[in-house]
Scaffold this active site. Structure first.
Site, mmCIF file in Angstrom:
data_model
loop_
_atom_site.group_PDB
_atom_site.id
_atom_site.type_symbol
_atom_site.label_atom_id
_atom_site.label_comp_id
_atom_site.label_asym_id
_atom_site.label_seq_id
_atom_site.Cartn_x
_atom_site.Cartn_y
_atom_site.Cartn_z
ATOM 1 C CG ASN A 9 53.315 45.832 31.616
ATOM 2 O OD1 ASN A 9 52.933 45.219 32.621
ATOM 3 N ND2 ASN A 9 53.367 47.154 31.551
ATOM 4 C CE LYS A 11 50.115 48.305 30.365
ATOM 5 N NZ LYS A 11 49.689 49.503 29.645
ATOM 6 C CG HIS A 95 54.729 51.212 32.602
ATOM 7 N ND1 HIS A 95 53.559 51.924 32.510
ATOM 8 C CD2 HIS A 95 54.777 50.412 31.514
ATOM 9 C CE1 HIS A 95 52.917 51.555 31.402
ATOM 10 N NE2 HIS A 95 53.644 50.648 30.782
ATOM 11 C CD GLU A 97 49.862 51.714 32.497
ATOM 12 O OE1 GLU A 97 50.071 50.652 33.105
ATOM 13 O OE2 GLU A 97 49.490 51.741 31.301
ATOM 14 C CD GLU A 167 55.766 51.007 27.299
ATOM 15 O OE1 GLU A 167 55.350 49.984 26.749
ATOM 16 O OE2 GLU A 167 55.426 51.333 28.454
ATOM 17 N N GLY A 173 47.697 51.729 25.179
ATOM 18 C CA GLY A 173 46.320 51.306 25.398
ATOM 19 C C GLY A 173 45.292 52.086 24.600
ATOM 20 C CB SER A 213 48.733 50.536 20.294
ATOM 21 O OG SER A 213 47.966 51.228 21.272
ATOM 22 N N GLY A 235 48.220 45.062 25.990
ATOM 23 C CA GLY A 235 47.018 44.335 25.584
ATOM 24 C C GLY A 235 47.264 43.074 24.767
#
Ligand code: 13P
Length: 253
Positions: A9, A11, A95, A97, A167, A173, A213, A235
């Site tokens: 992902n 982002k 998600h 976010e 998640e 993150g 992570s 990431g």
């Protein structure tokens, strides 16, 4: 045996040229995609280019969200029909976010999951608890409610082909991965919930990713757990080298 699925992902990262360079590097070095589903969920503006450039490779392209309607006066949104037309195969739904910054709810996630299936896209439904919820011992209840609402009105076949991403919000993150045991425990709770909503057979078929992570250094342990069938990775999906290592771990799981 459930086939592992590793999805990146991205982002809101990368420029168009960085995105293309990544795909060129990854698509020629893919592990056996008969053994692992490899997906990159890119910003909407790159989807057309990236879908065209992965044709005839095992790499699949996904979107990070979509609108539930097939068309309409919804300024700034992207429809499932538009995604499908570009060759996009997956779409991340709900998600954390999107829930935190764009007011998405279990109900809107459910409408989007249903719409994705109707239009031939494979949804990845995200669930997960906040730090506060974990610390007050509510994790199980929270994810069960998210699953029940998010999977409402699905047929058994749709439920079986759904990808669920667990998640925990506190692990996204932050560099704080859930331990493999903790992640597995919650993925097991999710699988039991699917069994109670649908059937044991459906629950055995549904694929559950862990996200938060995930890196080359911890993916093998996570994928070694009974209920973890893959990873949704932020990431560590941004660099080709590290994404390829994650795929390799998926192919060997
Ligand atoms: P990180 O892997 O950067 O923690 O992000 C996880 C995530 O939100 C994937 O959807």
């Amino acid at each position: 045996m459930r086939k592992p699925i590793i999805a990146g992902n991205w982002k809101m990262y990368k420029t168009a040229s960085e995105a293309s360079a990544f795909i060129e590097e990854v698509k020629t070095a893919l592990p056996d995609t008969g053994k692992v589903d490899a997906v990159i969920c890119a910003p909407a503006v790159f989807l057309q280019n990236l879908s065209a450039s992965v044709e005839q490779t095992g790499l699949k392209i996904g979107a990070q969200t979509m609108h539930e309607e097939k068309e309409g006066a919804f300024t700034g949104e992207t429809s499932p029909v538009q995604l499908k037309d570009l060759g996009v195969e997956y779409v991340i739904i709900g998600h954390s976010e999107r829930r935190q910054y764009f007011n998405e709810t279990d109900e809107s996630a459910n409408r989007k999951v249903q719409s994705a299936f109707e239009h031939g896209l494979a949804p990845i439904l995200c669930v997960g608890e906040s730090l506060e919820q974990r610390e007050s011992g509510e994790t199980g209840q929270v994810v069960e409610a998210q699953i029940e609402k998010g999977m409402a009105n699905l047929s058994a076949d749709q439920a079986a082909s759904l990808v669920i991403a667990y998640e925990p919000i506190w692990a996204i993150g932050t560099g704080k991965t859930a331990t493999a045991e903790d992640a597995n425990e919650v993925c097991g709770i999710i699988r039991n919930k699917v069994a109670s909503l649908f059937s044991g057979e459906t629950a055995q078929a549904v694929r559950i990713q862990y996200g938060g992570s995930v890196k080359p250094a911890n993916i093998e342990e996570l994928l070694g757990m009974e209920h973890i069938d893959g990873a949704l990775v932020g990431g560590a999906s941004l660099e080709a080298e590290s994404f390829l290592k994650l795929l390799e771990a998926g192919a060997n799981a």
